[in-house]
Write an enzyme that holds these catalytic residues in place. Sequence first.
Site, mmCIF file in Angstrom:
data_model
loop_
_atom_site.group_PDB
_atom_site.id
_atom_site.type_symbol
_atom_site.label_atom_id
_atom_site.label_comp_id
_atom_site.label_asym_id
_atom_site.label_seq_id
_atom_site.Cartn_x
_atom_site.Cartn_y
_atom_site.Cartn_z
ATOM 1 N N ASN A 90 0.800 -1.224 0.000
ATOM 2 C CA ASN A 90 0.000 0.000 0.000
ATOM 3 C C ASN A 90 0.833 1.275 0.000
ATOM 4 O O ASN A 90 0.336 2.359 0.311
ATOM 5 C CB ASN A 90 -0.972 0.012 1.189
ATOM 6 C CG ASN A 90 -0.257 -0.206 2.505
ATOM 7 O OD1 ASN A 90 0.752 0.431 2.793
ATOM 8 N ND2 ASN A 90 -0.775 -1.118 3.327
ATOM 9 N N HIS B 49 3.484 4.330 4.996
ATOM 10 C CA HIS B 49 3.184 4.165 6.420
ATOM 11 C C HIS B 49 3.141 5.554 7.037
ATOM 12 O O HIS B 49 3.866 6.459 6.631
ATOM 13 C CB HIS B 49 4.263 3.336 7.130
ATOM 14 C CG HIS B 49 4.149 3.393 8.634
ATOM 15 N ND1 HIS B 49 3.315 2.564 9.335
ATOM 16 C CD2 HIS B 49 4.747 4.208 9.537
ATOM 17 C CE1 HIS B 49 3.421 2.845 10.637
ATOM 18 N NE2 HIS B 49 4.275 3.840 10.782
#
Length: 223
Positions: A139, A142
């Site tokens: 993804n 962070h």
Amino acid sequence: MLRYRPRSDSQEEETEEVPDFDTLPRVYVERTLAIIKPDAVHKSEEIEDVILKEGFTILQKRRLQLTQEQCSNFYADQHGKAIFPRLIIFMSSGPIIALTLARTNAIAHWKSLMGQITDMESVETETKRAKYGTSELKNAFHGSDSFPAAEREIKFMFPNSVIEPTPSKESTQEYLSRYVNPTLLRGLTELCKHKPFNPCVWLADWLMKNSPNNPQICEGAIM
């Protein structure tokens, strides 16, 4: 509060209203940790440009590759979840870029800019995870979840960094009321009495001599 201008023989004393600083909005600068994950490192320059355009300042930057043990320590709060083993393998599979970012509401703003992990499943979402990420695991980013998390994570990635605690609004107001405002009020009162030619310089000199933090004043108080 009044600001005094020097008075000449042919000119009456003038005063100018200045803003009440107690009513002005206060700005609290936060720091957060951002990580560009292995799947997005090749786009790091483009991503850093986006970060800067969003009003962040990049205080620290480090490119590194974590071992699986280091990843396990960093993501200790994820231990026991089904994704944990795959997360550790992925995060240790290539280099990452760790960034310490600063701006007003840095934690919330970076989280909003990243978007949710589920954003990758929606083509209508314009978050950075939707743009650079490819799956729930990969993804791209962070971000620290809270101030305590940011403090811990920045220290993890940048062991030599010193993070000063951010004072709360209440503690800041208490400090100003107890130590700053009384001295400043005395100084402004004396300024009104003396009406010096250069009030800014006079007040600065008076504050230097009468500040509670002045070592000579502190020694005199002890004696």
